[in-house]
Design a protein around this motif. Sequence first.
Motif, PDB file in Angstrom:
ATOM      1  N   ARG A 131       1.073  -1.345  -0.034  1.00 44.22           N
ATOM      2  CA  ARG A 131      -0.284   0.237   0.025  1.00 44.22           C
ATOM      3  C   ARG A 131       0.568   1.007   0.324  1.00 44.22           C
ATOM      4  NH1 ARG A 131      -5.870  -0.438   1.641  1.00 44.22           N
ATOM      5  NH2 ARG A 131      -5.896  -2.709   0.792  1.00 44.22           N
ATOM      6  N   LEU A 132       0.406   1.913  -0.602  1.00 42.34           N
ATOM      7  CA  LEU A 132       1.185   3.888  -0.877  1.00 42.34           C
ATOM      8  C   LEU A 132       1.134   4.400   0.063  1.00 42.34           C
ATOM      9  CD1 LEU A 132       1.182   4.205  -4.595  1.00 42.34           C
ATOM     10  CD2 LEU A 132       2.978   2.866  -3.621  1.00 42.34           C
ATOM     11  N   ARG A 146      11.984   5.254  -4.661  1.00 45.15           N
ATOM     12  CA  ARG A 146      10.864   4.162  -5.540  1.00 45.15           C
ATOM     13  C   ARG A 146      11.453   3.216  -4.590  1.00 45.15           C
ATOM     14  NH1 ARG A 146       8.860   8.542  -8.411  1.00 45.15           N
ATOM     15  NH2 ARG A 146       7.224   7.633  -7.089  1.00 45.15           N
ATOM     16  N   LEU A 147      11.277   2.742  -3.616  1.00 41.13           N
ATOM     17  CA  LEU A 147      11.778   1.716  -2.710  1.00 41.13           C
ATOM     18  C   LEU A 147       9.553   1.054  -2.731  1.00 41.13           C
ATOM     19  CD1 LEU A 147      13.721   1.815   0.019  1.00 41.13           C
ATOM     20  CD2 LEU A 147      13.664  -0.085  -1.944  1.00 41.13           C
ATOM     21  N   GLU A 148       8.324   1.514  -2.784  1.00 47.64           N
ATOM     22  CA  GLU A 148       7.240   1.063  -2.545  1.00 47.64           C
ATOM     23  C   GLU A 148       7.602   0.845  -3.678  1.00 47.64           C
ATOM     24  OE1 GLU A 148       4.747   4.219   0.331  1.00 47.64           O
ATOM     25  OE2 GLU A 148       5.118   4.826  -2.126  1.00 47.64           O
ATOM     26  N   GLN A 149       7.926   1.569  -5.124  1.00 45.75           N
ATOM     27  CA  GLN A 149       7.947   0.568  -6.408  1.00 45.75           C
ATOM     28  C   GLN A 149       8.470  -0.898  -6.542  1.00 45.75           C
ATOM     29  OE1 GLN A 149       7.886   3.688  -6.026  1.00 45.75           O
ATOM     30  NE2 GLN A 149       5.847   4.186  -6.461  1.00 45.75           N
ATOM     31  N   VAL A 150       9.852  -0.889  -5.587  1.00 47.77           N
ATOM     32  CA  VAL A 150      10.750  -1.955  -5.931  1.00 47.77           C
ATOM     33  C   VAL A 150       9.923  -3.297  -5.188  1.00 47.77           C
ATOM     34  CG1 VAL A 150      13.333  -2.825  -4.911  1.00 47.77           C
ATOM     35  CG2 VAL A 150      12.630  -0.618  -6.524  1.00 47.77           C
ATOM     36  N   LEU A 151       9.290  -2.819  -4.336  1.00 50.54           N
ATOM     37  CA  LEU A 151       8.881  -4.310  -3.076  1.00 50.54           C
ATOM     38  C   LEU A 151       7.727  -4.748  -4.075  1.00 50.54           C
ATOM     39  CD1 LEU A 151       8.382  -3.075   0.726  1.00 50.54           C
ATOM     40  CD2 LEU A 151      10.060  -3.810  -0.979  1.00 50.54           C
ATOM     41  N   ALA A 153       7.141  -4.147  -7.406  1.00 43.63           N
ATOM     42  CA  ALA A 153       7.821  -5.151  -8.513  1.00 43.63           C
ATOM     43  C   ALA A 153       8.708  -6.584  -8.064  1.00 43.63           C
ATOM     44  CB  ALA A 153       8.827  -4.665  -8.553  1.00 43.63           C
ATOM     45  N   GLU A 154       8.792  -7.024  -6.405  1.00 41.45           N
ATOM     46  CA  GLU A 154       8.673  -7.990  -6.596  1.00 41.45           C
ATOM     47  C   GLU A 154       8.241  -9.426  -5.594  1.00 41.45           C
ATOM     48  OE1 GLU A 154      11.958  -9.584  -6.202  1.00 41.45           O
ATOM     49  OE2 GLU A 154      11.541 -11.104  -4.462  1.00 41.45           O
ATOM     50  N   HIS A 155       7.335  -8.299  -5.052  1.00 41.75           N
ATOM     51  CA  HIS A 155       5.673  -9.319  -4.918  1.00 41.75           C
ATOM     52  C   HIS A 155       5.562  -9.534  -6.108  1.00 41.75           C
ATOM     53  CE1 HIS A 155       5.326  -9.084  -0.870  1.00 41.75           C
ATOM     54  NE2 HIS A 155       5.488  -7.709  -0.633  1.00 41.75           N
ATOM     55  N   ARG A 157       6.777 -10.218  -9.172  1.00 42.68           N
ATOM     56  CA  ARG A 157       7.663 -11.435  -9.656  1.00 42.68           C
ATOM     57  C   ARG A 157       7.390 -12.473  -9.034  1.00 42.68           C
ATOM     58  NH1 ARG A 157      12.466 -14.246  -8.802  1.00 42.68           N
ATOM     59  NH2 ARG A 157      12.142 -12.835  -6.923  1.00 42.68           N
ATOM     60  N   ILE A 177       2.485  -0.234 -10.928  1.00 45.23           N
ATOM     61  CA  ILE A 177       4.009   0.109 -10.242  1.00 45.23           C
ATOM     62  C   ILE A 177       4.732   1.038 -11.463  1.00 45.23           C
ATOM     63  CG2 ILE A 177       6.183  -0.801 -10.174  1.00 45.23           C
ATOM     64  CD1 ILE A 177       4.729  -3.626  -9.964  1.00 45.23           C
TER      65      ILE A 177
ATOM     66  N   TYR B  94      11.769  -1.202 -12.157  1.00 43.66           N
ATOM     67  CA  TYR B  94      12.060  -1.773 -10.787  1.00 43.66           C
ATOM     68  C   TYR B  94      12.466  -2.705 -10.056  1.00 43.66           C
ATOM     69  CZ  TYR B  94       9.840   3.162 -11.048  1.00 43.66           C
ATOM     70  OH  TYR B  94       9.316   4.232 -11.228  1.00 43.66           O
ATOM     71  N   ASN B 145      15.628   5.443   1.036  1.00 46.42           N
ATOM     72  CA  ASN B 145      14.617   6.707  -0.048  1.00 46.42           C
ATOM     73  C   ASN B 145      14.408   8.141   1.497  1.00 46.42           C
ATOM     74  OD1 ASN B 145      12.044   5.154  -2.035  1.00 46.42           O
ATOM     75  ND2 ASN B 145      14.365   5.281  -1.822  1.00 46.42           N
TER      76      ASN B 145
END
Lengths: 272, 272
Positions: A131-132, A146-151, A153-155, A157, A177, B94, B145
């Motif tokens: 959640r942002l 951009r860590l929210e987007q990285v997290l 994107a990992e989910h 993936r 994302i 990302y 961040n």
Amino acid sequence: MAEVLVDGQASDCVPPDDRGLLYGDHLFETVAFVGARAPLWRLHMRRLTRDCERLMVPPPDEELLAAECARLCEGQHRCVVRISITRGSGGRAYEPPPCPVPRRILMRRSWPAGLAASRRDGIVLHTSPVRLAIGSPLAGIKHGNRLEQVLAAEHARRAGVDEAILFDAKGRLVEAIAGNLIVFVDGRPVTPARRGAGVAGVGLQALHERIGAVLPEAQLNARDLRRAEAVVVINSVAGIRPAHRLDDRSLAIPDEARGWQRLWDELFECED
Amino acid sequence: MAEVLVDGQASDCVPPDDRGLLYGDHLFETVAFVGARAPLWRLHMRRLTRDCERLMVPPPDEELLAAECARLCEGQHRCVVRISITRGSGGRAYEPPPCPVPRRILMRRSWPAGLAASRRDGIVLHTSPVRLAIGSPLAGIKHGNRLEQVLAAEHARRAGVDEAILFDAKGRLVEAIAGNLIVFVDGRPVTPARRGAGVAGVGLQALHERIGAVLPEAQLNARDLRRAEAVVVINSVAGIRPAHRLDDRSLAIPDEARGWQRLWDELFECED
């Protein structure tokens, strides 16, 4: 040929004290090039200039950036250039120097594979568990935090999906994302109002200004999304990608999205 | 002697595709060294390991880090080492690579000037115009961040103050720019509850665990702050700094803070 230019010099080296590295203290644009031409250049530059102002970073010289991009794109049929403008080195910890000297980092990337198929056949989305944050002083800015987007994107993936739907901490629909969203509710395309979160995307802006799509903003929640007929992800490089699946549900691909795709292709004068 | 080690090698160069630079995709610790000794080492390592887990970054080898810090600190009377663990290079935008290879960036910095005076005489605070985002999935993590802190520090620099008080978007008191807060209300020291924002500071943790200060959490707003008798900023490097001024108001320096300072100095076995 150079793939990276740091302050105009071919380089594979950024100083470890660059504030972009220390604090994510930078802005960036990811620009699609068709040969030497970037169809959305003016929109990228407009956002970059506005965002520099908001973050109190001296804006770059647009002509210099254009010339450096041209050097990177030389001989390329199609490519992507990431332009990063960091606040440079110096300052005292978080505190920026009084007169920052920004650093320009331009990186060429090859054109992403599989975009034509994803635009034609649609992509698979899931609802992200991330959640942002809301009420961010950085909302709308294309910055380097951009860590929210990285997290997310990992989910995505791990879930084996192409993209994800992001809600904010209050349960309001925000964006994908790496792109903005267009949601078809009751046959009408709307775009989620981004209040205190998200990025003001160049792709969405192009859809408004260059393609003439009429996309009113609406505040949407999970219930709205469940009754949506279609969802489209728009990104300045990947273009207009409709979703054919969201979580456990099939989605339609609306004719309107096909129309936008044709106009987008004309804008880019290219086909994958 | 090396001031920077990148993966154990003396270097002034980080690859431009490091995800720490691209997205702020890293964690860091800023560790105070007295000679070869870091009095708060275990607290830093505990947080770093926990934060790596939360961000799904493979944690570093603690002994390796300790050995590299020892190399950097050799011959130094006192210094600070910033340890950054980035998610390394690679991935698709990302999206992190399936098996990230983190990059260790260790930078030695000289001991900040003027800390003894600021601890003795107190510092000047203002209320920051920057409001922290809330509901962040990154809350509590010491991640890369840090644009909110950079913006707040720039405002503090322009205002000519030493540090700033940060509220969140809902008007709840959270922390200082580079430290946690202790607020004395009705003669009792409390620390703001950080809900969905802020950093779980090692300095504050040390004050609890190593010095035995009893600091209950309390949800505080601007009104609470206006009637506070004293405000103290705690940071693992700068130590315990009472404020003698907040905006247009003078503040007392409580005896309790002086007591903590004495115990802190014993912990560090040093005087500035």
